[in-house]
Design an enzyme around this catalytic site. Sequence first.
Site, PDB file in Angstrom:
ATOM      1  N   GLY A  46      64.741  43.742  -0.064  1.00  0.00           N
ATOM      2  CA  GLY A  46      64.918  45.158   0.263  1.00  0.00           C
ATOM      3  C   GLY A  46      64.032  46.020  -0.589  1.00  0.00           C
ATOM      4  NE  ARG A  47      58.564  46.686  -0.457  1.00  0.00           N
ATOM      5  CZ  ARG A  47      57.540  46.616  -1.325  1.00  0.00           C
ATOM      6  NH1 ARG A  47      57.103  47.692  -1.927  1.00  0.00           N
ATOM      7  NH2 ARG A  47      56.980  45.469  -1.587  1.00  0.00           N
ATOM      8  N   GLY A  48      63.854  50.183  -1.813  1.00  0.00           N
ATOM      9  CA  GLY A  48      64.477  51.503  -1.723  1.00  0.00           C
ATOM     10  C   GLY A  48      63.696  52.488  -2.546  1.00  0.00           C
TER      11      GLY A  48
ATOM     12  N   GLY B 138      63.309  51.154  -6.182  1.00  0.00           N
ATOM     13  CA  GLY B 138      62.533  49.966  -6.490  1.00  0.00           C
ATOM     14  C   GLY B 138      62.752  48.869  -5.469  1.00  0.00           C
TER      15      GLY B 138
ATOM     16  CB  VAL C  15      66.518  44.618  -3.750  1.00  0.00           C
ATOM     17  CG1 VAL C  15      67.723  43.797  -4.158  1.00  0.00           C
ATOM     18  CG2 VAL C  15      66.799  46.095  -3.948  1.00  0.00           C
TER      19      VAL C  15
ATOM     20  CE  LYS D 107      67.185  50.136  -6.957  1.00  0.00           C
ATOM     21  NZ  LYS D 107      68.137  51.233  -6.866  1.00  0.00           N
TER      22      LYS D 107
ATOM     23  CG  ASP E  72      69.699  58.082  -0.647  1.00  0.00           C
ATOM     24  OD1 ASP E  72      68.890  57.217  -1.000  1.00  0.00           O
ATOM     25  OD2 ASP E  72      69.612  58.688   0.435  1.00  0.00           O
TER      26      ASP E  72
END
Length: 811
Positions: free
Chosen positions: A528-530, A533, A535, A549, A641
């Site tokens: 994942g990418r948030g 940063g 994950v 993360k 968020d």
Amino acid sequence: MQIQVFFLLFLLFTKTTSSQSTTNILPQGSSLSVEKSNNTLISSNGDFSAGFLPVGDNAFCFAVYFTKSKQPTIVWMANRDQPVNGKHSKLSLFKNGNLILTDADRKRTPIWSTSSFSPFPLQLKLQNNGNLVLSTTNGNISILWQSFDFPTDTLLPGQEINERATLVSSKSETNYSSGFYKFYFDNDNALRLLFKSPLLSSVYWPSPWVLPVDAGRSTYNVTKIALLDSFGHFMSSDAYQFVTIDYPKKLHRLLKMDHDGNPRVYSFNDKTKTWEVSWQAIAEPCEVHGICGENSMCSYDPVNGRTCYCLKGYKLKNRNDWTQGCEPEFKPADLSCDSARVEDFGFLHLQNMELYGYDLYVAKVTSLKQCQKLCLDLCEKCKAVQFKFNGVATYDCFPKTLLANGRDSHNIDGDIYLKLPKNTLLSSTIPFKHSPLNCSIALFQPLNRFYEKPSKNSILSFLTWLALGIGVFEFSIILFVWFFLFRTNKNHDDVDQVQRHLLSATGFQRFSYSELKTATRGFSKEIGRGGGGIVYKGTLDDDRVAAVKCLNEAHQGEAEFLAEISTIGMLNHMNLIDMWGYCVEGKHRLLVYEYIEHGSLAENLCSNSLDWNKRFNVAVGTAKGLAYLHEECLEWVLHCDVKPQNILLDTNFQPKVADFGLSKLLNRDERDSSAFSRIRGTRGYMAPEWVYNLRITSKVDVYSYGIVLLEMVSGKSPMEIHSVVDNSGGLEHHHRMVSWVMEKVKSAPTTMFWIEEIVDGNLEGKYDVNQVENLVKVALMCVKDDMNERPSMSQVVEMLLQSHEKRGTPR
Ligand SMILES: *[C@@H]1O[C@H](CO)[C@@H](O)[C@H](O)[C@H]1NC(C)=O
Ligand SMILES: *[C@@H]1O[C@H](CO)[C@@H](O)[C@H](O)[C@H]1NC(C)=O
Ligand SMILES: *[C@@H]1O[C@H](CO)[C@@H](O)[C@H](O)[C@H]1NC(C)=O
Ligand SMILES: *[C@@H]1O[C@H](CO)[C@@H](O)[C@H](O)[C@H]1NC(C)=O
Ligand SMILES: *[C@@H]1O[C@H](CO)[C@@H](O)[C@H](O)[C@H]1NC(C)=O
């Protein structure tokens, strides 16, 4: 309800009235807090203190301790078996006379209390002799409670062992929780020492071989009192008494039921500031029962001290804890007569040894052969025999069903014959020999405390909190002003302070960068990418699968990082993602979370794997998680968020709110918009406050949550609606989503009609109409432009659950 409100207020109030003391008295209505290291009572002669002492990682006990020694000498503990957190825990003396120790979580029942009550004024006083006394202060001074009546493992001069008060050893030198050895008055009025583990129990002092009378005890005096004076004279009502080697010097003394099962009197040496043994009950340490566990032998010599070793054919259960003993290397069934013949067994001769207790019976025999035959005939019930010449013409034969309290000493006149399968007896190339091991290996394991998860039955507590919330809201306005005026020296961005706070507040692990690199195989599997940063998936040393993360370095300074950690570390709820640890090393900032099986809500909506029931559960669970963030926690946290990408689903499709990377710790007294100068959140889900620069409150999360609800019902993302309906940019996205739904609701002739229009076609008509109607109604309340018109998250939970109760059959 009323009581809870008052209790809460009381807690808030005591926060500021807690005593800043070098006093020996805790007045009524005040408290001692774990956070203030100097929040202690000190006896007027300075010998003793009472306060919180650390007993592990973020674990504290309220204790009375002697202060003149190099290390504080603990003489009493309130909560030895249940340490409290290093934050928000306190000992409070209530106006009604009850003395209560509470842990961080204020809702739960007290950890410990005196259960005392008095209408009269009273106080808690630490006396010069180390006794902590709760007594009334009006004309009649009467004692409601005193620590001397509830000893732990230590007796001070003047303190009694009696029918109710016994001494119980601690687990080990470093673990103060209740151990297995007890110094007490038995039912026959004799003072005894007892070993009592969950599995075994036996008295070992006075020697179990002799009658009390022969040990110089009287069993007729029912007074049952024993005490030590400061000259070194110990006297018990069963006629037992002794004086210490330094009798009759007047010294600081204490009698301690040591963790090795031997009670000792210690005298304080003023010059060296240490305690020296001036008496002990048992000269031969192996006579203490249970010390080496089952299937093992205890041997002692003055040079090496006490050692334990396993009997042949048995192996150690736990390297660090001898008391767990040894277990057979052969299958227990190998001793059974069904699976083996008599010829398959042999006996190993062990000289000058004994095993105490667990005899099947005693038989008089004329030869060893006869004794061994008895054992063979008993099949698997007999593990060994003890064989001893009885001084007449025959021998005593004791078949043993359990091998406990083994002792190996030249003084022992008797032999053991250990029954073993022949292959075990013969096969081993290593001859039977001592394998000395250290009995006194510390049993200390750092206490890994997390804040407990709320109970499963949280509906009731949410209702409670909803009602409480209304009450608190009224007071909070007053409190905000009050805090603003009176709290001056708070240093928010001091890294040290944050770190200290962090360490005391959280029990999770700090990882090294290389550990995490190994765990994630060099950060190879991105999941994942948030905003914060990237994950990665990884497997920790202990085989737990984790999501690691890596935060963008530039994005986060150390202070901010630690602040975030300390926020997240405090949180624990079944609908919030669990954080296991973190890493801060050079430029690296990493967070280690539990790995969540089913990915995010966004992915699941996309792949259409959620039926209506699952969606509804996700809606409720997410609301609970957010409600906890907003109101139930120790600290006020906004998520900022909320979006389907940040709601993860576990194996049971229970939602877990993730990524508090953008959340900002909000103390109740600093809720102004200046802390939120930067815009946070994700387009399409952002509340109008962000754009119009209004005050940011928990209602921004309510707004985003409302959008998520609409998305779950309709199966359309706010962006999608936007492309269908309008092309204006930015904030207008979700307005379009909202107005699209509102239009449908208003223009439809019946409820069924608009539901049909907006519900996700992927559900194929399988949904609960009442629930959909309710969910959309709640969602529309959540996305009101005026934040004051939006419900709080706990109100949302309640509204959703009401619809659940009313729920009809799915069509
Ligand atoms: C006790 O702690 C407070 C802060 O918590 C500090 O201001 C005060 O000086 C301390 N008093 C003593 C005697 O150390
Ligand atoms: C003292 O105790 C007695 C008996 O318990 C009671 O009757 C009396 O009112 C008490 N006096 C005060 C001043 O509390
Ligand atoms: C019982 O023991 C108590 C305390 O040691 C002592 O004062 C008392 O005289 C004893 N009673 C008898 C009958 O021996
Ligand atoms: C046993 O362990 C203790 C504490 O770990 C140590 O102080 C002592 O020296 C050890 N004794 C032996 C015989 O190894
Ligand atoms: C002390 O021992 C108890 C019981 O074995 C255990 O549950 C606890 O975690 C230990 N505490 C520490 C600080 O090691």
